[in-house]
Design an enzyme around this catalytic site. Structure first.
Site, mmCIF file in Angstrom:
data_model
loop_
_atom_site.group_PDB
_atom_site.id
_atom_site.type_symbol
_atom_site.label_atom_id
_atom_site.label_comp_id
_atom_site.label_asym_id
_atom_site.label_seq_id
_atom_site.Cartn_x
_atom_site.Cartn_y
_atom_site.Cartn_z
ATOM 1 N N THR A 106 0.812 -1.218 0.000
ATOM 2 C CA THR A 106 0.000 0.000 0.000
ATOM 3 C C THR A 106 0.848 1.273 0.000
ATOM 4 O O THR A 106 2.046 1.247 0.283
ATOM 5 C CB THR A 106 -0.923 0.037 1.223
ATOM 6 O OG1 THR A 106 -0.124 0.140 2.406
ATOM 7 C CG2 THR A 106 -1.792 -1.205 1.295
ATOM 8 N N ASP A 107 0.158 2.378 -0.291
ATOM 9 C CA ASP A 107 0.781 3.690 -0.161
ATOM 10 C C ASP A 107 0.521 4.219 1.255
ATOM 11 O O ASP A 107 -0.010 3.492 2.105
ATOM 12 C CB ASP A 107 0.263 4.637 -1.246
ATOM 13 C CG ASP A 107 -1.236 4.861 -1.185
ATOM 14 O OD1 ASP A 107 -1.860 4.588 -0.144
ATOM 15 O OD2 ASP A 107 -1.792 5.332 -2.199
ATOM 16 N N LEU A 108 0.852 5.464 1.497
ATOM 17 C CA LEU A 108 0.689 6.028 2.842
ATOM 18 C C LEU A 108 -0.753 6.078 3.302
ATOM 19 O O LEU A 108 -1.034 6.104 4.500
ATOM 20 C CB LEU A 108 1.296 7.436 2.901
ATOM 21 C CG LEU A 108 2.826 7.484 2.812
ATOM 22 C CD1 LEU A 108 3.304 8.929 2.729
ATOM 23 C CD2 LEU A 108 3.451 6.777 3.996
ATOM 24 N N ALA A 109 -1.699 6.083 2.359
ATOM 25 C CA ALA A 109 -3.120 6.134 2.717
ATOM 26 C C ALA A 109 -3.696 4.742 2.962
ATOM 27 O O ALA A 109 -4.869 4.604 3.280
ATOM 28 C CB ALA A 109 -3.904 6.822 1.600
ATOM 29 N N VAL A 163 -3.910 2.386 0.651
ATOM 30 C CA VAL A 163 -4.512 1.922 -0.595
ATOM 31 C C VAL A 163 -3.454 1.177 -1.406
ATOM 32 O O VAL A 163 -2.297 1.613 -1.469
ATOM 33 C CB VAL A 163 -5.072 3.120 -1.405
ATOM 34 C CG1 VAL A 163 -5.569 2.686 -2.766
ATOM 35 C CG2 VAL A 163 -6.174 3.810 -0.623
#
Length: 128
Positions: A13-16, A18
């Site tokens: 995932t990314d920082l969010a 997602v």
């Protein structure tokens, strides 16, 4: 149709939280490999004994909804058609039945120098 379960980890995932878009390509690659393995295709033997490797020539991808950290996804692989030179597969990624990602993947055979080769009969037979 082949099914593969994939759990989403933090590294996907990314920082969010997602799933990063390129990771869907990794998920469908794993599913194609397991689909082929289940049908008896030993890609290492194909390379070593016949000097043939399989390569993705084209991917048409649709990102429809995000997957998130800790989701349990199902990746499906379904052969659509094959010719002497290529194999077309349809792959989907779903969460609880909801379609998140869909792709049409064209796979071709090449020799070890990267020149096109005819798909071996055993691979074409995997469509049956």
């Amino acid at each position: 149709m082949h099914r593969l379960a994939v759990r989403i980890y933090y590294e996907d995932t990314d920082l969010a939280g997602v799933v990063y878009h390129a990771n869907y390509l990794r998920f469908i690659e794993r599913a194609r490999t397991e689909w082929a393995r289940e049908r008896g295709l030993d890609q290492t033997r194909l390379r070593e004994a016949e000097g043939i490797v399989l390569a993705v020539r084209r991917i048409e991808a649709d990102y429809l909804a995000p997957a998130r950290f800790d989701d349990l996804l199902e990746v499906t692989t379904r052969p659509v058609e094959g010719t002497g030179a290529r194999l077309l597969l349809h792959q989907e990624v779903r969460r609880d039945g909801a379609l998140l990602f869909a792709a049409r993947v064209t796979v071709v055979a090449m020799d070890l120098a990267g020149r096109p080769r005819r798909l071996p009969a055993a691979i074409r037979g995997m469509l049956a």
